[in-house]
Design an enzyme around this catalytic site. Structure first.
Site, PDB file in Angstrom:
ATOM      1  N   CYS A 318      45.886  42.938  39.323  1.00  0.00           N
ATOM      2  CA  CYS A 318      46.265  42.361  40.612  1.00  0.00           C
ATOM      3  C   CYS A 318      47.698  41.851  40.606  1.00  0.00           C
ATOM      4  O   CYS A 318      48.135  41.227  39.636  1.00  0.00           O
ATOM      5  CB  CYS A 318      45.308  41.211  40.892  1.00  0.00           C
ATOM      6  SG  CYS A 318      45.693  40.337  42.382  1.00  0.00           S
ATOM      7  N   ARG A 416      40.803  46.789  52.481  1.00  0.00           N
ATOM      8  CA  ARG A 416      40.611  45.574  51.665  1.00  0.00           C
ATOM      9  C   ARG A 416      41.835  44.665  51.778  1.00  0.00           C
ATOM     10  O   ARG A 416      41.747  43.450  51.693  1.00  0.00           O
ATOM     11  CB  ARG A 416      40.379  45.971  50.212  1.00  0.00           C
ATOM     12  CG  ARG A 416      39.943  44.821  49.332  1.00  0.00           C
ATOM     13  CD  ARG A 416      39.565  45.287  47.940  1.00  0.00           C
ATOM     14  NE  ARG A 416      38.736  44.304  47.280  1.00  0.00           N
ATOM     15  CZ  ARG A 416      39.204  43.282  46.570  1.00  0.00           C
ATOM     16  NH1 ARG A 416      40.493  43.125  46.420  1.00  0.00           N
ATOM     17  NH2 ARG A 416      38.389  42.413  46.003  1.00  0.00           N
TER      18      ARG A 416
HETATM   19  P1  IMP Z   1      39.383  42.181  36.479  1.00  0.00           P
HETATM   20  O1  IMP Z   1      37.938  42.019  36.088  1.00  0.00           O
HETATM   21  O2  IMP Z   1      40.230  41.069  35.959  1.00  0.00           O
HETATM   22  O3  IMP Z   1      39.920  43.501  36.111  1.00  0.00           O
HETATM   23  O4  IMP Z   1      39.433  42.026  38.069  1.00  0.00           O
HETATM   24  C1  IMP Z   1      38.652  42.821  38.920  1.00  0.00           C
HETATM   25  C2  IMP Z   1      38.703  42.272  40.326  1.00  0.00           C
HETATM   26  O5  IMP Z   1      40.039  42.325  40.836  1.00  0.00           O
HETATM   27  C3  IMP Z   1      37.902  43.053  41.358  1.00  0.00           C
HETATM   28  O6  IMP Z   1      36.540  42.747  41.343  1.00  0.00           O
HETATM   29  C4  IMP Z   1      38.581  42.677  42.667  1.00  0.00           C
HETATM   30  O7  IMP Z   1      38.115  41.475  43.201  1.00  0.00           O
HETATM   31  C5  IMP Z   1      40.010  42.465  42.256  1.00  0.00           C
HETATM   32  N1  IMP Z   1      40.865  43.607  42.589  1.00  0.00           N
HETATM   33  C6  IMP Z   1      40.584  44.927  42.548  1.00  0.00           C
HETATM   34  N2  IMP Z   1      41.659  45.667  42.848  1.00  0.00           N
HETATM   35  C7  IMP Z   1      42.645  44.799  43.093  1.00  0.00           C
HETATM   36  C8  IMP Z   1      44.020  44.945  43.465  1.00  0.00           C
HETATM   37  O8  IMP Z   1      44.562  46.051  43.570  1.00  0.00           O
HETATM   38  N3  IMP Z   1      44.715  43.799  43.690  1.00  0.00           N
HETATM   39  C9  IMP Z   1      44.146  42.577  43.570  1.00  0.00           C
HETATM   40  N4  IMP Z   1      42.896  42.385  43.173  1.00  0.00           N
HETATM   41  C10 IMP Z   1      42.139  43.489  42.942  1.00  0.00           C
END
Ligand code: IMP
Length: 502
Positions: A318, A416
């Protein structure tokens, strides 16, 4: 007086408007009589969706399609099928998940006895059927034979008719038959397929031996299933028309829970959609997100959300906090939201930013009922995408749904980030595209995650998730503390299955 849900270390920081994240704290250990074998990690994702393990997979195109959703539900969690798929495709993924355990194929693909082998093989190729067993019908639509993989394999002349290679008077069952009986019948007769017909000889279903065996050999006690014994499967929806065109098909396929999946859950389109969805589908659980402020969680709870998803900017892929300057470190976000709706019966899902199993323990102690993971589940055998061999290592792709690539590909991803009507060359991404170390089977990683969670609960003296939330007390730590927490002053020679430095 002590409030109902109160974590001193987070409150003290909040008073100074300082938001904390996982690395800012560790949990204190406490007197414990808890045996790890007796620790219970059951929880809830939403009002009516129970979990045997508190793990939810992210609705991302490199994380959750039917394969991962099926395996995760078999391991006790819930997968949320992403919405970069069309509504038809997404419903098909849900359908595969919902049908997975009965191994009963409703309306199997049939072929006709007067077709040539070539015609059938061409159709099989064109439609991409991965199976080889077909009930054979006459032109009145009645079952007259069956062909299986061997029949095609031993046939050299593809111009001959199916009736020349099929087994006539095939084993079949008239009426309803359950999976156990089907298994017995196929074992006794050594047949690989069992078509089921109605009294008039019309094929209404079929069991295939390999599926039946897989289902019966599975560890059913771990499965997260609905009241009819089907795996629990969730799906993401957007707002307004996107939500309703998806819902119509998803509900038909018996989806268990939907997530209104946006980057800003405390916004007008989300409230308007939530209200309409709850009106039209009062029986369906609707989880809503994402938010990071207690007041937002309260508003969503009052608007009828069945679960609230917390996380603005913590995700590994993100860039929202950098691009938009918005977001809140995840520990404080989870705590503030959980505290704001404590006692309401509406579960909190901590979404994003989890890196190790220790973060799972910390997120739950800060108020989360479940944990949504992207990075921690991506790169497994069950996640979508091919293996990448590069620099002597094996990887899989992992990207944000707000990345340029994901948004260019699908309106679902654009929505989104509220950019559904923006041209491709004008998109403003809030995520990146990358790759991640290949992790192997999902089961292996989940085992370690749950093992770490249970270990943490043992140290706190918590027998279950509720006790962890109530008893877990944090110390705030410094950068020196973080350094001390990780392995230090030693070169790692063997990689541990639950620890690596990215
Ligand atoms: P991770 O587990 O830290 O990889 O975060 C995953 C979460 O990031 C997802 O469940 C979403 O809520 C969020 N997310 C997914 N794609 C994006 C993005 O492109 N930008 C910001 N947040 C994202």
């Amino acid at each position: 007086m002590r409030k109902k849900f109160y974590k001193e270390a987070i409150e003290i920081a909040l008073k100074e408007k300082i938001a904390l994240t996982f690395d800012d704290v560790r949990l204190q250990s406490d007197y414990s009589e808890v045996k790890l074998s007796e620790v219970n990690v059951e929880s809830k994702f939403s009002r009516n969706i129970n979990l045997k393990i508190p793990i939810i997979s992210s609705a991302m195109d490199t994380v959750t399609e039917y394969k991962l959703a099926i395996r995760l539900a078999e391991l006790g969690g819930v997968g949320i099928i992403h919405k970069s798929l069309t509504s038809e495709e997404q419903a098909k993924h849900v359908s595969r998940g919902k049908h997975h355990l009965n191994a009963y194929i409703e309306k199997p693909i049939c072929i006709f006895s007067d077709e040539s082998v070539e015609e059938v093989l061409n159709r099989k190729n064109k439609k991409g059927y991965s199976f080889n067993s077909f009930p054979v019908l006459n032109r009145e639509g009645k079952l007259v034979g069956i062909v299986t993989g061997n029949d095609f394999e031993f046939c050299d002349d593809h111009s001959i008719k199916i009736n020349k290679i099929m087994t006539t008077s095939p084993l079949h069952f008239v009426g309803k038959i359950n999976i156990e009986k089907a298994y017995q019948k196929m074992r006794q007769t050594k047949k690989k397929a069992l078509p089921v017909t109605d009294k008039k000889g019309k094929v209404i279903g079929m069991y295939v031996f390999s599926d039946v065996k897989r289902v019966l050999n599975g560890n059913k006690n771990d499965y997260n299933v609905d009241s009819k014994g089907r795996l629990i499967i969730g799906a993401a929806i957007g707002v307004y028309d996107d939500a309703f065109s998806r819902l119509e098909k998803l509900v038909r396929e018996n989806v268990d829970v939907v997530v209104i999946d946006t980057a800003h859950g405390d916004s007008k389109p989300v409230y308007e959609t939530l209200k309409k969805v709850k009106n039209q589908y009062p029986e369906l659980d609707v989880v809503v997100g994402n938010v990071s402020i207690g007041e937002s969680a309260k508003r969503l709870a009052n608007a009828g959300a069945d679960g609230i998803k917390v996380g603005q900017g913590p995700g590994s892929i993100c860039t929202t906090r950098i691009v938009a300057g918005i977001g809140r470190p995840q520990l404080t976000a989870v705590y503030d939201c959980a505290k704001a709706i404590y006692g309401s019966g509406i579960p909190i899902c901590a979404d994003g930013g989890l890196r190790y199993s220790g973060d799972m323990v910390i997120a739950i102690a800060a108020g989360a009922d479940s944990l949504m993971m992207g990075k921690m589940l991506a790169g497994t055998d069950e996640s979508p995408g091919e293996l990448i061999y590069l620099k002597g290592r094996t990887w899989k792709g992992y990207r944000g749904m707000g990345s340029l690539g994901a948004m260019q590909k699908s309106a679902g991803a654009r929505q989104r980030y509220f950019q559904e009507n923006v041209e491709n060359n004008k998109l403003v991404p809030e995520g990146i595209e990358g790759r991640i170390n290949y992790k192997g089977p999902l089961e292996k990683v989940i085992y370690q995650y749950i093992g770490g969670l249970k270990a943490g609960m043992g140290y706190v003296g918590a027998k279950n998730i509720r006790e962890l939330r109530e008893k877990g007390e944090f110390d705030r730590i410094t950068a020196a503390g973080v350094r001390e927490s990780h392995p230090h002053d030693v070169e790692i020679t063997e990689e541990a299955p639950n620890y690596s430095v990215d």
